[in-house]
Structure formats: C-alpha cells, structure tokens
Design an enzyme around this catalytic site. Structure first.
Site, PDB file in Angstrom:
ATOM      1  N   HIS A   1      -3.017   0.419   9.519  1.00  0.00           N
ATOM      2  CA  HIS A   1      -2.725  -0.743   8.688  1.00  0.00           C
ATOM      3  C   HIS A   1      -3.361  -2.015   9.222  1.00  0.00           C
ATOM      4  O   HIS A   1      -3.670  -2.916   8.462  1.00  0.00           O
ATOM      5  CB  HIS A   1      -1.222  -0.864   8.438  1.00  0.00           C
ATOM      6  CG  HIS A   1      -0.780   0.160   7.452  1.00  0.00           C
ATOM      7  ND1 HIS A   1      -0.382   1.416   7.840  1.00  0.00           N
ATOM      8  CD2 HIS A   1      -0.786   0.158   6.107  1.00  0.00           C
ATOM      9  CE1 HIS A   1      -0.132   2.121   6.755  1.00  0.00           C
ATOM     10  NE2 HIS A   1      -0.359   1.386   5.698  1.00  0.00           N
TER      11      HIS A   1
ATOM     12  N   GLU B   1      -0.164  12.453  -1.782  1.00  0.00           N
ATOM     13  CA  GLU B   1      -0.654  12.170  -0.432  1.00  0.00           C
ATOM     14  C   GLU B   1      -0.105  13.156   0.604  1.00  0.00           C
ATOM     15  O   GLU B   1      -0.317  13.004   1.795  1.00  0.00           O
ATOM     16  CB  GLU B   1      -0.354  10.728  -0.026  1.00  0.00           C
ATOM     17  CG  GLU B   1       1.096  10.316  -0.143  1.00  0.00           C
ATOM     18  CD  GLU B   1       1.332   8.855   0.235  1.00  0.00           C
ATOM     19  OE1 GLU B   1       0.469   8.227   0.865  1.00  0.00           O
ATOM     20  OE2 GLU B   1       2.416   8.355  -0.105  1.00  0.00           O
TER      21      GLU B   1
ATOM     22  N   ASP C   1      -3.182   9.183   3.781  1.00  0.00           N
ATOM     23  CA  ASP C   1      -2.159  10.095   4.275  1.00  0.00           C
ATOM     24  C   ASP C   1      -2.503  11.548   3.980  1.00  0.00           C
ATOM     25  O   ASP C   1      -2.212  12.427   4.789  1.00  0.00           O
ATOM     26  CB  ASP C   1      -0.788   9.746   3.669  1.00  0.00           C
ATOM     27  CG  ASP C   1      -0.125   8.629   4.434  1.00  0.00           C
ATOM     28  OD1 ASP C   1      -0.102   8.709   5.672  1.00  0.00           O
ATOM     29  OD2 ASP C   1       0.342   7.665   3.806  1.00  0.00           O
TER      30      ASP C   1
ATOM     31  N   CYS D   1      -6.251   5.817  -4.603  1.00  0.00           N
ATOM     32  CA  CYS D   1      -6.023   4.505  -3.991  1.00  0.00           C
ATOM     33  C   CYS D   1      -6.148   4.536  -2.469  1.00  0.00           C
ATOM     34  O   CYS D   1      -5.891   3.547  -1.807  1.00  0.00           O
ATOM     35  CB  CYS D   1      -4.668   3.946  -4.400  1.00  0.00           C
ATOM     36  SG  CYS D   1      -3.300   4.983  -3.862  1.00  0.00           S
TER      37      CYS D   1
HETATM   38  C1  PEP Z   1      -2.746   6.442   1.279  1.00  0.00           C
HETATM   39  O1  PEP Z   1      -2.002   7.067   2.028  1.00  0.00           O
HETATM   40  O2  PEP Z   1      -3.904   6.815   0.979  1.00  0.00           O
HETATM   41  C2  PEP Z   1      -2.297   5.171   0.689  1.00  0.00           C
HETATM   42  C3  PEP Z   1      -2.977   4.582  -0.256  1.00  0.00           C
HETATM   43  O3  PEP Z   1      -1.173   4.616   1.184  1.00  0.00           O
HETATM   44  P1  PEP Z   1      -1.017   3.877   2.611  1.00  0.00           P
HETATM   45  O4  PEP Z   1      -2.393   3.691   3.194  1.00  0.00           O
HETATM   46  O5  PEP Z   1      -0.327   2.589   2.323  1.00  0.00           O
HETATM   47  O6  PEP Z   1      -0.172   4.830   3.353  1.00  0.00           O
HETATM   48 MG    MG Z   2       0.098   6.599   2.108  1.00  0.00          MG
END
Ligand code: PEP
Ligand code: MG
Length: 601
Positions: free
Chosen positions: A207, A450, A474, A521
């Site tokens: 993140h 995911e 994920d 996403c």
């Molecule tokens: C993912 O896991 O690809 C996602 C978009 O969610 P995050 O990165 O917030 O876990």
């Molecule tokens: Mg995710």
C-alpha cells in the site's frame, strides 16, 4: 549493508542500491529517516578498549531512564483510569528491563565484543525475539513483542531519537527513508514537502507503493537495508522507474539524474494529452472503460485530470485510518457524495471496508494474527462487525442516489459470504425504507475476485453478482503464495505468470457465458505490457492508478483488437512468466521504440 565493525557508510559517494520500482519519477533531495523501527537503524561501531566502561554506563543510564519513564506513566494510571486493568503491563515492561538476558546480555556484548550499546542491545533483542517468535505459544510471542517495545524505548534514548514520528514535521525536499510505512503514516504526509520514498520493505503492490503512485511521488520499495545505510541529511536520488537509489551522489551524478528527471517529466507531459481521448483501438472498437483507483477524496481531481472515465475502485478504508475513532455515517455519506457528484454521470465503484492485512485502523481492535493476509480482513471483518458494515452500507446506499454508484464486496471466498453480504444489504435497504430515507433501490452489487476460490466458483458467484472486478494484487498473492509485502519473495511476484493468466481467462470465460460484466482493478490493469492481453481476454473496464491512464490510453489507441487477440493466443502457448514477459516486452519495444512502456529494470 554495513558489516559489523565497518560502521555507517555516510562518507561514501555514489552508493548504489537496487530495489523495486514502485512509483515512477525521479526524486533528488535529503534523507529524512523515519525511526519507526529503531533496531533497524542503530549505528554499529567497534569500541576502543578504553570506551567500554563508559559505554556500559551509558547503557545502564538509558535503561534507568526508560524504567523511570515507564514508572511515571504507570503512576498516572489510578484505579479509575480506563487502562487500570492493564497497568500490570507496565510492571511487565519494567521487569523486562531487568531481565538477565536483556540487561546482562547487552552489557556482556559491550564488554566482550566491544560493540557500541545500540548495536549490542539490538543484537540481544533480535536473539530474544527470534527465540520467542519461533514458539507456537501465543504468550511467548507476545513477550517477544514486549521485548521489542522496551528495547526500542531504550534504543531511542541511546540514540537521542524522540518517540513521536517525524512525519508531522518534515522539512521541504524530504525523501522519506523508512523500514516500512503504514498506510496511515503515508496518508498523513504533506506531499508538497516530500520528493519520494525509499523503503526497506514491500513490493510494487504494497500500500505504500500504491499511495506513492497516487501522490505522484517516486518510490523505491524492497530495498531491504536502506535504513541501515542512509542517514538523515544525506543527499539521495531515487529513480522510481528503475528501482535505483543513489546515496550521496557526486555533482556529476546529480546532473545526470536532473536530466533524466527532465526527460521523464517531458515524456509524461506529452503523454498527458492522450488522457482526454477515448480508449478506442485502431480498428475503432470501444470495448474498454478506463477508470481510476482512488484512496483519498483529493485524488478525484487527479483522476479527472488524467482522463479517468469513472472510479473503478474507491478504497474506503482510508476513511478509517489515521484516527482513533470510526467515521460516522454522516462523515462517510459526505465522502461518498462528493466522489459521486464529482464523477457523475460516470460510474463510481465503492468498495466496502477492506481493513486488516497490511491496512490497520486504530479504532478497530483486531487481535494480532500470525498470518494477517489470511485472517480477519475485508468482508470477513465486516460480517463479524455487523454494525460497522451496516453503517457503511447506509452511507453508500444514501449517497448512491446522487450519482452512478456501484458497490463492491472485497475478498469473497465462498458463496455463503456473498449471499450473507447481500442479505445484509437488503436488510439495510428495509431499514432505510421504513425510516423514509431516500436511497438507491437498484444499486449494482459486484464481487471482487481476488481469492483463487472465487475464480473456481465464478459460475456460482456470477448468479449473485451484477459485475465482477478482478483484484490481481491479492489474487496473485494468494494464487502464487507470495506475500505481497514481503521483499524476500517479491522476485516471484509476476502478473504474467501462466497461472495468473489462466485464472483471469477462467473468470472472463464465465463472464462471457453469463453476460456478467468484468472489470479489473488490480495494479496489473495499468501495466502497459499486460494491457493487450487483458483486452484480448475481453475485460470491459480497466481501473488503475490515475497516472497510468494517459499512457494506457495511448497504447490502446495504437493497437487493434486483432493484434491483442494474437498476442493473447501466443502468450497462452508459453510456459513461464519470463518467456511471456520477454515476448510482450520485445513486442512493445519494437512497436513503440520511443515510449516508456517497459521498465528497464
Ligand atoms: C487487489 O487486491 O487487486 C485490489 C485491487 O485491492 P487492494 O490492492 O486494495 O487489496
Ligand atoms: Mg485486494
């Protein structure tokens, strides 16, 4: 990494380090070391024999001062204090300071190894922690954490490092060097003072990396030992496009990187124009929507400026982080309202709370877990904290009447979770209806694919979902068994692994058969090398970091759907991520020799 006895390398010029290119651009500034994990940063020095006695004295004094501080904190906790039941923890900490291994062990290392106090203490702390951490017993693992906390307290005193984080008082032109930054830390940073991040931990999809990209700041992660070699005040260059970091560069190197910074900036300025154009392939097919992922409200303007055609992922957990209480329904409503209004009539996909894993909120007491990524996070946590979930759903459903809103459920791993979440959504709708509060009756509810089990039962989940969105960050972590924040295994993390491509194809096939729209996403959606394959597999929406949008639109406008199909067919004949990446990178370099579509790392 500096060897024992060699000491820090602050006088070296042009010291190169190589990490993971996490957020593009070049930053040239001064190191601000965030001493979050003091053990990782302590200086190492071999003492002269005559220094040993005074060093032991310095250590003893630091321990005494830590104990006094702990006692004085404890004395403020009277019987009516909210922490009264936990006052014994201070006793435990004070006792730990007197622990034989801790106290005598450190003194012995100073004496016999002639290590400076910080070094000796950190070595002892590591040894004790390692011994406790490997036990199955939760109690002993907790003790390991306690030792870390008291040890860090003593280290801070030894090193003269104040307890509060420097994040609130950054000088201009700072490059933050840290072992790790929590999302909450990153969210509190004033971006006008910061030129970039150089981080020991993490990969491209941690993140910190995602936040850095949103903040348009270069970042290099997975450096492993930058906190040991960089000192506050050092000059530093970070190249977030190649993963290179240079400590104490000489003037020639600075000059070279200033030029590179300029080239990079100009290229991005030139590419920006593509943001305003639609993502139509050369054959005139308009098959894909290009949207942005956002974490913070301020990012909406950045997304729009880069040509987003909606928000494909609003990570709402950032409303919950960096604070000690929970956001109220009204606060959340206001945030969702603003995002929807500013993007109308384009769709906004609001993801329900995905807290846990590497995203933690102080207000939510999640007990420590051995494997947080596999633990109580996202939809699991919401189904366990129904009030929290209901409050968020109320705010989303109410705000949804003001724009084009979709709801996305994260980390669904079985049909029951999806059904239960949908039942709760219907219950919340009933409540709002009976209270006479307007809300969106027909809000679309999507499932974030995911977890590999969701792919395996995509046909079953399709019956419950108005749309799917693939979260590759994920999905890759769980499918390839690679912790997305563990730099040691990051080299295995590859979006083009044949298993990942097959999982995506498996999902898109279900969508084609059932007519359920499919978005992506995860970070892969904004990776130019992957985009032709995603088009070839029939993804309907690519949601990415806003900064990637113009570049991805440029790419899409220069290729045909037939070309994408052919590349996809060929990629599926290949057997390894390396082979596929090599093939696609060669293709892209030949087709776009002057573009920056491929990281030369
Ligand atoms: C993912 O896991 O690809 C996602 C978009 O969610 P995050 O990165 O917030 O876990
Ligand atoms: Mg995710």
């Amino acid at each position: 990494m500096s060897e024992p006895g060699v000491g820090p390398v602050e006088n070296d010029t042009n010291k190169f380090l190589k990490g993971i290119a996490a957020s593009g651009g070049v930053g040239i500034g001064q190191v601000v070391a965030i001493e979050r994990f003091a053990t990782e940063m302590c200086p190492k020095r071999i003492l002269n024999p005559e220094e040993v006695v005074s060093e032991i004295g310095r250590f003893e004094a630091a321990v005494k001062s830590a104990a006094e501080r702990l006692k004085s904190i404890k004395s403020t906790i009277g019987p009516d204090h909210p922490l009264a039941d936990h006052a014994y923890l201070f006793e435990t900490s004070i006792l730990l300071l007197e622990d034989r291994m801790f106290f005598e062990g450190t003194k012995k290392a100073i004496e016999s190894e002639r290590q400076n106090a910080e070094w000796a203490l950190s070595e002892v702390m590591h040894k004790i922690a390692a011994a406790f951490e490997t036990t199955e017993d939760e109690y002993f693992r907790e003790r390991a954490r306690d030792i870390h906390f008291v040890g860090e307290r003593v280290l801070r005193i030894l090193m003269g490092v104040p307890s509060e984080s420097k994040i609130h008082q950054l000088p201009p032109h700072s490059v933050l060097v840290a072992h790790d930054l929590s999302p909450a830390d990153t969210a509190q940073i004033k971006s006008e003072r910061v030129l970039g991040f150089a981080i020991d931990m993490g990969g491209r999809t941690s993140h910190t990396a995602i936040m850095a990209r949103s903040m348009k700041l270069p970042a290099v992660t997975g450096l492993q030992n930058i906190t040991r070699v960089a000192q506050s005040g050092d000059t530093i260059i970070i190249d977030g496009s190649t993963g290179v970091v240079i400590l104490n560069p000489d003037p020639e190197m600075i000059y070279r990187y200033r030029e590179r910074q300029d080239v990079y900036r100009k290229y991005h300025e030139a590419v920006m124009a593509y943001g305003r154009l639609p993502a139509v392939t050369r054959d005139g097919t308009r098959s894909v929507r290009i949207s942005a992922n956002i974490e913070l409200l301020d990012e909406v303007e950045i997304a729009l400026a880069h040509g987003s055609e909606g928000i494909g992922l609003f990570r709402t957990e950032y409303l919950f982080m960096g604070r000690n209480d929970l956001p109220t329904e009204e606060e959340q409503y206001e945030a969702y309202r603003q995002v929807l209004i500013r993007n109308a009539p384009n769709p906004v996909t609001i993801r329900t709370l995905d807290i846990g894993g590497d995203k933690l909120a102080a207000s939510l007491k999640v007990s420590p877990e051995a494997n947080p990524a596999l633990g109580m996070r996202a939809i699991r946590l919401c189904l366990n904290h129904r009030d929290l979930f209901r409050t968020q759903l109320r705010a989303i459903l109410r705000a949804a009447v003001l724009g084009n809103c979709q709801l996305l459920l994260p980390m669904i791993s079985c049909l029951t979770e999806a059904q239960l979440a949908k039942t709760i959504i219907e219950e919340v709708k009933d409540d709002l209806r009976s209270e006479g509060i307007p809300f969106d009756e027909r809000i679309k509810v999507g499932i974030l694919v995911e977890v590999p089990s969701a792919v395996a039962i995509a046909d079953l989940l399709a019956k419950e979902a108005d749309f799917f969105s693939i979260g590759t960050n994920d999905l890759i972590q769980y499918a390839l068994a690679i912790d997305r924040v563990n730099e040691n295994v990051n080299y295995l993390y590859d979006t083009l692994h044949p298993a990942v491509l097959r999982l995506i194809r498996q999902t898109t096939s279900v969508c084609q058969a059932t007519g359920v729209p499919i978005a992506m996403c995860g970070e892969m959606a904004g990776d130019p090398v992957s985009v032709p394959i995603l088009l070839g597999l029939g993804i309907n929406e690519l949601s990415m970091n806003a900064l990637s949008i113009p570049m991805v639109k440029k790419l899409i406008r220069s290729i045909s759907l037939d070309e994408c199909m052919e590349l996809t067919r060929r990629a599926f004949e290949m057997h390894s991520a390396g082979e596929i990446r090599g093939y696609l990178s060669d293709w892209i370099k030949k087709r776009f020799p002057t573009d920056y579509f491929v990281d030369e790392t």
